[in-house]
Design a protein around this motif. Structure first.
Motif, PDB file in Angstrom:
ATOM      1  N   ASP A   1      27.284 -28.968 -80.694  1.00 36.41           N
ATOM      2  CA  ASP A   1      27.571 -27.840 -79.801  1.00 36.41           C
ATOM      3  C   ASP A   1      29.074 -27.696 -79.592  1.00 36.41           C
ATOM      4  OD1 ASP A   1      24.894 -27.181 -79.434  1.00 36.41           O
ATOM      5  OD2 ASP A   1      24.690 -28.488 -77.688  1.00 36.41           O
ATOM      6  N   PHE A   2      29.757 -28.827 -79.417  1.00 35.38           N
ATOM      7  CA  PHE A   2      31.210 -28.796 -79.245  1.00 35.38           C
ATOM      8  C   PHE A   2      31.890 -28.232 -80.485  1.00 35.38           C
ATOM      9  CE2 PHE A   2      35.357 -30.811 -79.908  1.00 35.38           C
ATOM     10  CZ  PHE A   2      36.016 -30.412 -78.757  1.00 35.38           C
ATOM     11  N   ASN A   3      31.495 -28.719 -81.647  1.00 35.04           N
ATOM     12  CA  ASN A   3      32.129 -28.291 -82.895  1.00 35.04           C
ATOM     13  C   ASN A   3      31.955 -26.802 -83.153  1.00 35.04           C
ATOM     14  OD1 ASN A   3      33.346 -30.688 -83.711  1.00 35.04           O
ATOM     15  ND2 ASN A   3      31.583 -31.360 -84.898  1.00 35.04           N
ATOM     16  N   LYS A   4      30.811 -26.234 -82.799  1.00 37.02           N
ATOM     17  CA  LYS A   4      30.603 -24.810 -83.074  1.00 37.02           C
ATOM     18  C   LYS A   4      31.452 -23.920 -82.175  1.00 37.02           C
ATOM     19  CE  LYS A   4      26.736 -23.773 -80.080  1.00 37.02           C
ATOM     20  NZ  LYS A   4      25.408 -23.349 -79.888  1.00 37.02           N
ATOM     21  N   ASP A   5      31.927 -24.479 -81.040  1.00 37.51           N
ATOM     22  CA  ASP A   5      32.744 -23.705 -80.113  1.00 37.51           C
ATOM     23  C   ASP A   5      34.242 -23.914 -80.306  1.00 37.51           C
ATOM     24  OD1 ASP A   5      30.494 -22.596 -78.919  1.00 37.51           O
ATOM     25  OD2 ASP A   5      30.359 -24.188 -77.413  1.00 37.51           O
ATOM     26  N   THR A   6      34.621 -24.714 -81.296  1.00 39.41           N
ATOM     27  CA  THR A   6      36.036 -24.983 -81.538  1.00 39.41           C
ATOM     28  C   THR A   6      36.360 -24.732 -83.007  1.00 39.41           C
ATOM     29  OG1 THR A   6      35.714 -27.320 -82.070  1.00 39.41           O
ATOM     30  CG2 THR A   6      36.066 -26.768 -79.752  1.00 39.41           C
ATOM     31  N   GLU A   7      37.650 -24.726 -83.307  1.00 42.25           N
ATOM     32  CA  GLU A   7      38.079 -24.508 -84.681  1.00 42.25           C
ATOM     33  C   GLU A   7      38.055 -25.791 -85.496  1.00 42.25           C
ATOM     34  OE1 GLU A   7      41.881 -22.609 -84.571  1.00 42.25           O
ATOM     35  OE2 GLU A   7      41.120 -20.890 -83.467  1.00 42.25           O
ATOM     36  N   GLN A   8      37.930 -26.918 -84.804  1.00 38.42           N
ATOM     37  CA  GLN A   8      37.889 -28.190 -85.522  1.00 38.42           C
ATOM     38  C   GLN A   8      36.446 -28.679 -85.623  1.00 38.42           C
ATOM     39  OE1 GLN A   8      39.926 -31.242 -83.272  1.00 38.42           O
ATOM     40  NE2 GLN A   8      39.559 -30.157 -81.369  1.00 38.42           N
TER      41      GLN A   8
END
Length: 91
Positions: free
Chosen positions: A60-67
């Protein structure tokens, strides 16, 4: 307005529903609803246990960030960041 983050898990506190509650049911400005309710922490955990819990939400974190962090990278970053949070800085 400065972005607020839960001082236990690091979750961004963006909307009213994200904030935990004090014993009198008022909004707690420091902790999220998942970590703090009714004036108490919802779980009696160590910082490492909290990191293990939080890394479950890495996708979930990764899908909301560019990294796109690997599990190992995320754990390492949390081990650096969590000691700066109020709950763990006092430990």
């Amino acid at each position: 307005m400065d972005q607020k983050f839960c001082q236990s898990c690091g979750m961004p506190l963006n909307v009213s529903e994200d904030f935990g509650t004090n014993a009198d049911q008022s909004k707690n400005e420091e902790y999220c609803t998942y970590c703090f309710a009714n004036g108490n922490f919802t779980e009696d955990v160590t910082m490492d246990e909290m990191i293990d819990h939080c890394v479950q939400y890495l996708d979930d974190f990764n899908k909301d960030t560019e990294q796109a962090l690997t599990k190992e990278q995320a754990i390492e970053q949390m081990k650096q960041y969590f000691p700066t949070l109020k709950r763990w800085a006092q430990a």
